[in-house]
Design an enzyme around this catalytic site. Structure first.
Site, mmCIF file in Angstrom:
data_model
loop_
_atom_site.group_PDB
_atom_site.id
_atom_site.type_symbol
_atom_site.label_atom_id
_atom_site.label_comp_id
_atom_site.label_asym_id
_atom_site.label_seq_id
_atom_site.Cartn_x
_atom_site.Cartn_y
_atom_site.Cartn_z
ATOM 1 N N GLU A 98 0.834 -1.206 0.000
ATOM 2 C CA GLU A 98 0.000 0.000 0.000
ATOM 3 C C GLU A 98 0.866 1.251 0.000
ATOM 4 O O GLU A 98 1.473 1.611 1.016
ATOM 5 C CB GLU A 98 -0.933 0.023 1.208
ATOM 6 C CG GLU A 98 -1.838 1.254 1.210
ATOM 7 C CD GLU A 98 -2.804 1.301 2.380
ATOM 8 O OE1 GLU A 98 -3.406 2.356 2.592
ATOM 9 O OE2 GLU A 98 -2.953 0.278 3.059
ATOM 10 N N LYS A 227 -8.709 -15.569 14.963
ATOM 11 C CA LYS A 227 -8.806 -15.184 13.555
ATOM 12 C C LYS A 227 -10.227 -14.865 13.100
ATOM 13 O O LYS A 227 -10.590 -15.065 11.943
ATOM 14 C CB LYS A 227 -8.182 -16.261 12.661
ATOM 15 C CG LYS A 227 -6.711 -16.509 12.984
ATOM 16 C CD LYS A 227 -6.120 -17.665 12.223
ATOM 17 C CE LYS A 227 -4.678 -17.902 12.676
ATOM 18 N NZ LYS A 227 -4.071 -19.081 12.063
ATOM 19 N N ASP A 302 1.712 -14.499 12.563
ATOM 20 C CA ASP A 302 0.597 -15.163 11.896
ATOM 21 C C ASP A 302 -0.292 -14.075 11.303
ATOM 22 O O ASP A 302 -1.028 -13.395 12.024
ATOM 23 C CB ASP A 302 -0.183 -16.010 12.904
ATOM 24 C CG ASP A 302 -1.215 -16.918 12.234
ATOM 25 O OD1 ASP A 302 -1.715 -16.545 11.159
ATOM 26 O OD2 ASP A 302 -1.518 -17.981 12.797
ATOM 27 N N HIS A 397 -2.148 11.307 -1.313
ATOM 28 C CA HIS A 397 -2.032 10.133 -2.183
ATOM 29 C C HIS A 397 -1.705 10.545 -3.607
ATOM 30 O O HIS A 397 -0.918 9.883 -4.289
ATOM 31 C CB HIS A 397 -3.341 9.333 -2.143
ATOM 32 C CG HIS A 397 -3.467 8.458 -0.938
ATOM 33 N ND1 HIS A 397 -3.073 7.144 -0.930
ATOM 34 C CD2 HIS A 397 -3.910 8.721 0.325
ATOM 35 C CE1 HIS A 397 -3.293 6.628 0.267
ATOM 36 N NE2 HIS A 397 -3.797 7.554 1.034
#
Length: 402
Positions: A98, A227, A302, A397
């Site tokens: 990103e 998760k 993870d 951006h």
């Protein structure tokens, strides 16, 4: 067998893709597998095959290896932070695709350095696993829950016999009709500890089955909760619960963000608090998951557990013309030993932070990593809120060509 022989064996049906390492070294197996996949897809996997570590090193972390996914890595910092475990002012590697993320987080971190630094603390450390048991009804459920509350020490003895590091801190029963969930919480030291908690809990479950009417149905009953977005993790925490805060003078806010403390505080209230509440969100923050995910990729965590890492609340208030801001991450699951932390690239990233391997005392390295991530994520929150408050988000951006 060489690469050609492996490829022929697979195509002739003599071997399956996952069996190649039994007939060749790991790099040769990966090369054969890569050729088979590339030919089937009529493409090239040349770049995928240009990894910088022996494939043997990745065997505990991957199956059917064909190569490596290379994600650009940058750094933010140095992080000026007063923490219980963090040492010095380290840089924090972030791996992401990103554009503008690293620049934004770094701007926030620079503002905190200009203000004299942030403060960070690990408030709680408890990796959880919550099996679900079957009972005949609520009477047996009550009996089982009562026994568990009275016998945590017995369960701890069974659980801790499976590990030289983990310590059982608590077991909390939850009853739903003929279901009994037991949420085991462990101090896993410098390991993220999911596997450790699972193995230890399995041993404790054998004691529960022997001493109560309960029968184990599943070692994970989703009340852990791993998760998945879950309110229990927002309230009770999972892994490290860690917070960071800072006071930015009004002059620093103006210099770095081109706005005022009041404008940032209002943007935080209306966006992160009111907007998140209206959305029914479990995370009341601007984009903490961005920094958490990038740090996880870089340091071998993870990656799927960024779901819990987004369980964070950002606050911002004006204090005598200055800006007080904080970020509290309820369930940041990190480790500096085991799992992906052993991979060469990720181990080097942990070296940058100064937290590779086990700490002295045990758990201090994982605490330090949690403090570093929380501090950087707070910097990311400040930068995005500043861009929104000054109406610079889109132009930033555009300027960076993203």
């Amino acid at each position: 067998m060489d690469t050609d022989a492996l490829v022929d064996a697979v195509r002739d049906g003599e071997l399956r893709l996952h069996e190649l390492e039994a007939h060749a070294d790991a790099d040769t197996a990966a090369a054969a597998r890569r050729r088979i996949v590339a030919d089937a897809a009529d493409t090239s996997l040349e770049t995928v095959g240009e990894y910088a570590f022996p494939a043997d090193d990745a065997e505990p972390n991957i199956e059917n290896m064909v190569g490596a996914a290379q994600v650009p890595m940058g750094v933010v910092g140095p992080l000026a932070v007063d923490g219980d475990a963090i040492d010095g002012e380290p840089y924090l590697p972030l791996a992401t695709t990103e554009g503008a993320l690293v620049a934004s987080v770094n701007r926030g971190c620079a503002s905190m350095t200009a203000a004299g630094g942030a403060t960070a603390r690990v408030l709680k450390n408890a990796m959880t696993r919550a099996p679900v048991f079957r009972v005949a009804g609520v009477a047996e459920a009550s009996e089982t829950a009562a026994w568990v509350r009275d016998n945590v020490e017995s369960l701890a003895s069974a659980a801790e016999a499976t590990t030289s590091h983990g310590e059982l801190r608590d077991v909390t029963p939850y009853v739903v009709g003929d279901n009994v969930f037991l949420r085991f919480a462990y101090d896993t030291k410098d390991a993220m500890g999911m596997n450790m908690a699972t193995i230890a809990t399995e041993a404790a479950c054998e004691v529960v089955e022997a001493e109560t009417p309960a029968e184990l149905v599943a070692l994970s009953g989703n009340l852990c909760s791993d998760k998945k977005p879950a309110a229990v993790n927002s309230v009770e925490g999972r892994g490290r619960t860690v917070a960071a805060d800072v006071v930015l003078p009004g002059s620093v806010v103006e210099e770095y963000f081109g706005t005022t403390p009041a404008a940032i505080a209002e943007a935080n209230t209306r966006k992160n608090l009111v907007g998140s509440a209206k959305a029914g969100s479990l995370g009341f923050n601007a984009h903490a998951a961005n920094t958490v995910a990038a740090a996880f990729l870089a340091t071998g965590q993870d990656i799927a557990q960024v779901v819990e890492g987004a369980n964070a609340i950002t606050t911002a208030d004006v204090r005598d013309g200055d800006l007080y801001a904080s970020l509290t991450l309820a369930s940041l699951e990190v480790g500096t030993v085991g799992g992906g932390t052993k991979l060469p690239t990720q181990a080097e990233a942990l070296d940058v932070v100064g937290v590779r391997g086990g700490g002295d005392p045990a758990g201090s390295n994982a605490d330090a990593l949690a403090e570093a991530i929380a501090t950087a994520a707070l910097g990311g929150e400040l930068s995005l809120l500043g861009a929104l408050a000054s109406n610079h988000l889109a132009s930033a951006h555009e300027e960076l060509g993203r």
